[in-house]
Design an enzyme around this catalytic site. Structure first.
Site, PDB file in Angstrom:
ATOM      1  N   HIS A  37      64.349   1.079  10.090  1.00  0.00           N
ATOM      2  CA  HIS A  37      63.380   0.249  10.710  1.00  0.00           C
ATOM      3  C   HIS A  37      62.966   0.534  12.330  1.00  0.00           C
ATOM      4  O   HIS A  37      64.000   1.133  12.741  1.00  0.00           O
ATOM      5  CB  HIS A  37      63.705  -1.134  10.763  1.00  0.00           C
ATOM      6  CG  HIS A  37      62.457  -2.152  11.201  1.00  0.00           C
ATOM      7  ND1 HIS A  37      61.187  -2.035  10.683  1.00  0.00           N
ATOM      8  CD2 HIS A  37      62.440  -2.885  12.392  1.00  0.00           C
ATOM      9  CE1 HIS A  37      60.391  -2.903  11.321  1.00  0.00           C
ATOM     10  NE2 HIS A  37      61.162  -3.348  12.466  1.00  0.00           N
ATOM     11  N   ASP A  73      57.119  -5.074  17.385  1.00  0.00           N
ATOM     12  CA  ASP A  73      57.819  -4.847  16.123  1.00  0.00           C
ATOM     13  C   ASP A  73      56.934  -5.268  14.873  1.00  0.00           C
ATOM     14  O   ASP A  73      57.069  -6.374  14.528  1.00  0.00           O
ATOM     15  CB  ASP A  73      59.198  -5.852  16.065  1.00  0.00           C
ATOM     16  CG  ASP A  73      60.080  -5.647  14.800  1.00  0.00           C
ATOM     17  OD1 ASP A  73      59.532  -4.755  13.911  1.00  0.00           O
ATOM     18  OD2 ASP A  73      61.228  -6.471  14.870  1.00  0.00           O
TER      19      ASP A  73
END
Length: 1113
Positions: free
Chosen positions: A452, A469
């Site tokens: 990620h 994010d």
């Protein structure tokens, strides 16, 4: 003796943070789904996540013949979870392991939950070598499992010497913390931070982090806005327009922005958009395409002006006057991470001089082969310096890519003029000050095959950092953005206290992979103002139109729900529920009649539906709205007005309590005459108050609903006493006491009402509740447990029936006690002692119940370690249980807590028997004290026999405890503590004698690699110099008393790190044990190979005697 465990071969974390393909067809997008109303577990505060550690022991691991293997279900945060493994790998030669939502198939549409978790394979020899990997994920219907496809190599897992598979048993741990993370679905990034995120369209978080970084370079954004586009262009076919559109939405939208148009403009098809592209490659491709599109426009050259620097490659001969140079440009610099502690060390390495000499001499024109120096120096650095950190590199030994998770520091201010400009070439312009300030930190969390990406950015170069994010933007501090992204190892408290008593370190898989610095002297130009006048009019019109269309679709979606639920409570419901199902407030709305009504239907038409259902004509109906009060009670608030009843049901729902606007809750007031036929509702003025009445009987300990009355605000309770007596069935002149039920959470408030003062003076209003009882009952309060309403309601609120179980029989209820949640620790143990007939309540020890495992918690409750009963019953996530476990100790608990109890197995020197003794000594005692205590309990072969204490684990001896070692840190939960006499021959070792380990083992040819399995009791043996195996065998046979016919079938081998080397009778045994540099003596031993025919010893409760010993013959 000091024991050292061999570390495993260097472990690289080639994990794939993905849903496993066996359950999900291809990679899946991670766009947000609409969630259901949050459950209580989801609304837990961020600071207090529900957390749990699940341990899974898998026996006969190598014999698993299924592709997928699931653990049992465990609960965390009110959710069902399980661990999923692929024992032979998920199409890879690694163990694959995932966390799975156990009930994903049955959850409602749009479900979602967020978890931070780590998965571990426990090293059963030394926990410091356990492999633990952590990640986080937003689970949903499309991604109901998440984890690591390449968790660890199968070759290492199945190697018995490594310690991950012992006795064919594998131990897996999952630590899961469930939380909403700033409430994923309701969190408003724009409101909280002023910025919005980008939607992840499927493994594109790497692109999102880069786009956010570029967007927050205002000079770059302004240049993109000024690229010429036309109203006839389509964003999906034009990179400039797609990027303009994206930047405009990031600047002016209130919610997260999609990137699909941009990826389409790149020419990505559906498959490509889900592939993890290389970030550096994406950055360069995007820059090149924009640079090309900017040619011939007012913003031509912007990319070069911002990002382009130059360095000089040179080769300079040492012995002759010859130098070759070549100027090259760069848009970013790749810096080594491995072997470098920080950015400066990487720059030092970048400009490091290489010597070309010997076979590697440089061929200089006219001079032939010459010794030379080769290197790189910088001519100029760009205003925006992009540093790519080489976190990924090729491992030639393993023929694969690996991720470098080493600690690597980077400064807030970077001075590239340091050390008198050692990075600069002679032709560099020294007037330019190359002092940079950090703007962005791009982070990768995961392994080489996936993970990620997110970014920490400070858009205005202030002290405030923001984390971008995907959809979420949050404020972060500098420590989070810098220090926590250095990587390296983090030391955690030990999670497996049975293995050792030192903390262990684990690798941090989240670390910076790209840094963006802005030159101090250029920051005013780069961090410039960008507003609507920089945006082409056709673009503004197009995007505003898009926004209007989006709002229209949202409105249409809201109008698609044409129905609302109306819940109608009546007097009959109150009478049925109060005193049986509920005691506080008036009704449980989930148990009253509900109607599904079209929102557009006039409310007067709904009243006709009610007339049909309940047989109450419309003209006799009056409806009240309910309201939730500030004290969390829920009461009828006011009647509907005639003008409201002509509105639609949907309109009425909107004006009702906003907290419950998904449904409309009403109370139906119906007045009945003496013949019980309905009457028209009485006129209600501001002076009329609707009160509800409950009657309490202390003798029966019963509370029931008796009706409601309208009273005048300035009237007095004394004026309605006869009516209340009539409602209760009392004589007209019965003296009664009145109390107002005010609230019950978090504590009960119920106050006496003065009958002589007006209702208004007692602050009574519509919907209030009055409880009453006979005054005479209070005169006889000694006769009743709860003589008045307040004590009864306090009792009801706090009463708790607790099921007590003996700790020895944890599945069976022994007895039940009705207690109060407010009972102190002393109150609880006193009641238990009284129930058991124990005189001293301090000998009662209690243990709490684990709601998820349905087992006792590992650690008992310490003496007065819980303030109240409620503290003993509350589990994680504020779940409560009604089970407690008890023990009756032989000494008071406070005294026991000052002692350390060890279970020691004593092996008799001459008899084939083992007795397990519980040794209880003060915590500051030593092993020598344990041995002295043990001598008083066991039978020795002779009075002067000396004892030693050993640490045995899975049939190997790991340690001989020195007599002066403190017992406080010894843990016998996993290891076996064995005591035995020291043989006389061992006390007089010659200079060439060796004391070796001897273990029994067997090999199962059906198992992987015919691995060695140890069994039986290990022991020490002295071997003499020059002694053959034949001589040693004689002594072993005598020691173990094995019959000749059986002993002749035994094989003997020297084993090192689990690999057997079989010996012949003529072999000199001592020659095999010459190496003294082995990691642990238990890994180099004389092995006795024969079938395992030893009976299994079992520890059962009925073998426990009052002396605290187990006896096995």
């Amino acid at each position: 003796m000091t024991m050292v465990t061999p570390p495993p071969l260097e472990q690289e974390d080639e994990e794939m943070l993905v849903p496993h393909p066996a359950l999900t067809e291809g990679p899946q997008p991670m766009e947000a789904l609409q969630t259901e109303t949050a459950t209580p577990a989801e609304n837990q505060p961020v600071e207090d996540p529900a957390a749990y550690r699940f341990t899974w022991r898998i026996e006969n691991f190598s014999r698993l013949n299924t592709k997928k293997h699931y653990s049992e279900i465990f609960f965390v945060g009110g959710y069902k979870w399980r661990v999923l493994i692929f024992p032979k790998g998920n199409n890879v030669d690694h163990l694959s392991m995932y966390l799975d939502v156990a009930d994903s198939a049955t959850l409602p549409y749009g479900w979602s939950r967020y978890a931070q978790f780590n998965l571990a394979i426990i090293n059963q020899i030394h926990s410091k070598y356990s492999i633990r990997k952590d990640t986080h994920h937003q689970f949903n219907a499309r991604e109901s499992d998440w984890g690591f496809t390449s968790f660890m190599p199968l070759s290492e897992l199945y190697d018995p010497s490594r310690g991950y598979l012992v006795n064919d048993t594998c131990i897996i741990e999952a630590e899961v913390a469930v939380r909403r993370v700033v409430d994923y679905w309701s969190y408003d990034s724009k409101k909280e931070t002023g910025y919005v995120g980008l939607k992840n369209q499927g493994a594109t978080c790497y692109m999102n982090s880069l786009l956010q970084t570029l967007y927050h370079i205002p000079y770059f954004r302004k240049a993109v806005y000024h690229m010429p586009t036309t109203e006839n262009d389509m964003p999906s076919g034009s990179i400039p327009l797609a990027l303009q559109s994206l930047f405009y939405k990031l600047q002016y939208s209130d919610c997260s922005v999609a990137t699909k148009e941009l990826t389409k403009s790149f020419g990505w098809d559906t498959y490509d958009s889900f592939m993890q592209h290389d970030v550096q490659e994406l950055n360069r491709v995007l820059s090149e395409k924009l640079e090309d599109k900017m040619k011939g426009t007012v913003v031509e050259g912007t990319i070069q002006q911002l990002f382009e620097g130059h360095h000089m490659n040179y080769i300079e001969c040492i012995n002759v006057d010859y130098k070759s140079t070549r100027k090259e440009s760069f848009y970013d610099l790749q810096l080594d991470v491995k072997g470098c502690r920080d950015v400066y060390a990487s720059f030092d390495k970048y400009v490091e001089v290489e010597r070309l000499e010997g076979d590697n001499k440089y061929h200089a024109e006219q001079y032939g082969l010459q010794d030379a120096k080769k290197g790189v120096l910088f001519i100029d650095f760009p205003p925006v310096l992009q540093l790519q950190l080489k976190r990924f590199e090729y491992d030639f030994m393993r023929d694969t890519m690996v991720k470098i998770n080493d600690r690597y520091e980077f400064p807030l201010q970077l001075d590239l003029d340091r050390d008198n400009g050692k990075y600069l070439s002679p032709e560099a312009d020294r007037r330019v000050r190359n002092l940079y300030t950090l703007h962005s930190v791009l982070v990768h969390s995961g392994g080489v095959h996936g993970g990620h990406y997110y970014a920490f950015i400070r858009p205005t170069l202030s002290d405030q950092w923001f984390k971008f994010d995907d959809e979420r933007v949050t404020k972060e501090d500098m420590k989070r953005a810098l220090e926590e992204q250095y990587g390296g190892e983090e030391e955690l408290p030990q999670t497996n206290p049975g293995f050792n008593n030192t903390p262990f370190k684990f690798t941090k898989y989240s670390n910076a992979y790209m840094l963006v610095y802005i030159r101090e002297s250029d920051k005013e130009k780069i961090i410039c103002n960008v507003d609507e006048k920089d945006i082409a009019e056709h673009l503004r019109i197009r995007l505003k139109k898009e926004q209007e269309e989006k709002e229209q679709k949202k409105k249409e979606k809201a109008e698609a729900h044409l129905y609302t639920i109306i819940k109608v409570a009546r007097d009959e419901d109150l009478a049925e529920q109060i005193g049986t199902e509920i005691y506080f407030d008036l009704v449980d709305h989930d148990k009253v009649r509900s109607f599904r009504i079209q929102k557009q239907l006039p409310f007067n038409h709904f009243k006709e539906e009610v007339a049909k259902e309940f047989g109450i004509p419309v003209q006799f109906q009056r409806f009240w709205l309910w309201a939730k009060r500030q004290n969390h009670t829920y009461r009828p608030n006011r009647p509907l007005m005639p003008q409201e009843e002509i509105q639609s049901v949907g309109q009425l729902r909107e004006i009702s309590n906003k907290a419950h606007n998904a449904e409309l809750r009403l109370f139906l007031e119906v007045e009945l005459g003496l013949d019980l036929r309905p009457l028209p509702p009485p006129d209600k003025t501001k002076e009329d108050i609707l009160l509800f009445f409950k009657l309490y009987d202390p003798e029966k300990e019963e509370l029931r609903y008796v009706g409601r009355l309208f009273v005048k605000a300035f009237g007095k309770p004394s004026e309605i006493l006869s009516k209340l007596n009539e409602m209760a069935g009392f004589p007209q002149n019965e003296q009664i006491e009145l109390y107002e039920e005010i609230k019950f959470e978090p504590s009960v408030m119920c106050e006496h009402i003065d009958k002589r003062i007006p209702f208004r003076s007692s602050q009574l209003e519509d919907g209030d509740i009055i409880c009453y009882e006979k005054s005479s009952m209070l005169d006889s309060e000694d006769q009743y447990r709860y003589p008045d309403v307040p004590t009864f309601l306090e009792y009801v609120h706090n009463r708790q029936v607790v099921h007590f179980r003996s700790l020895e029989k944890p599945k069976e209820d022994d007895f039940c006690l009705e207690l109060s949640k407010l009972f102190t620790y002393d109150d609880v143990v006193e009641r238990v002692a009284r129930q058991l007939g124990v005189d001293d309540s301090s000998k009662i020890r209690l243990t709490s119940h684990n709601c998820y495992s349905q087992q006792p918690k590992p650690q008992p409750i310490k003496y007065r370690g819980a303030e109240h009963l409620l503290d003993m019953l509350v589990h994680y996530n504020q779940q409560t249980t009604d089970i407690l476990y008890y023990e009756v100790l032989d000494i008071p608990l406070p005294e026991l807590q000052g002692l350390k109890t060890l279970k020691v197995a004593f092996h008799h020197a001459t008899k084939d028997e083992v007795a397990v003794h519980c040794i209880r000594l003060p915590k500051n005692s030593t092993v020598g004290d344990v041995i002295n205590e043990l001598k008083t309990k066991v039978e020795l072969s002779h009075p002067n026999a000396e004892l030693r204490l050993l640490e045995v684990f899975y049939h190997k001896i790991y340690k001989i405890f020195p007599p002066n070692e403190k017992i406080e840190n010894i843990n016998d939960q996993y290891w076996t503590l064995r005591a035995e006499e020291i043989p006389e021959e061992e006390k007089n070792l010659g200079p060439h004698d060796r004391l070796i380990h001897v273990y029994h083992f067997t090999r199962d040819p059906t198992q992987n690699q015919m691995q060695v399995q140890n069994f039986g009791d290990p022991f020490f043996l002295i071997i003499r110099e020059g002694e053959t195996l034949a001589d040693v065998k004689v002594r072993i046979q005598k020691k173990l008393q094995v019959p000749d016919d059986e002993f002749s079938k035994w094989k003997f081998a020297f084993l090192s790190l689990g690999r057997p080397e079989y010996l012949q009778d003529s072999d000199i045994v001592s020659n095999r044990f010459q190496r003294r540099d082995v990691y642990g003596a238990w890994e180099q031993y004389l092995g006795l190979e024969h079938p395992d025919t030893t009976p299994r010893r079992t520890y059962t409760a009925n073998q426990y005697d009052l002396s605290g010993s187990f006896l096995f013959l």
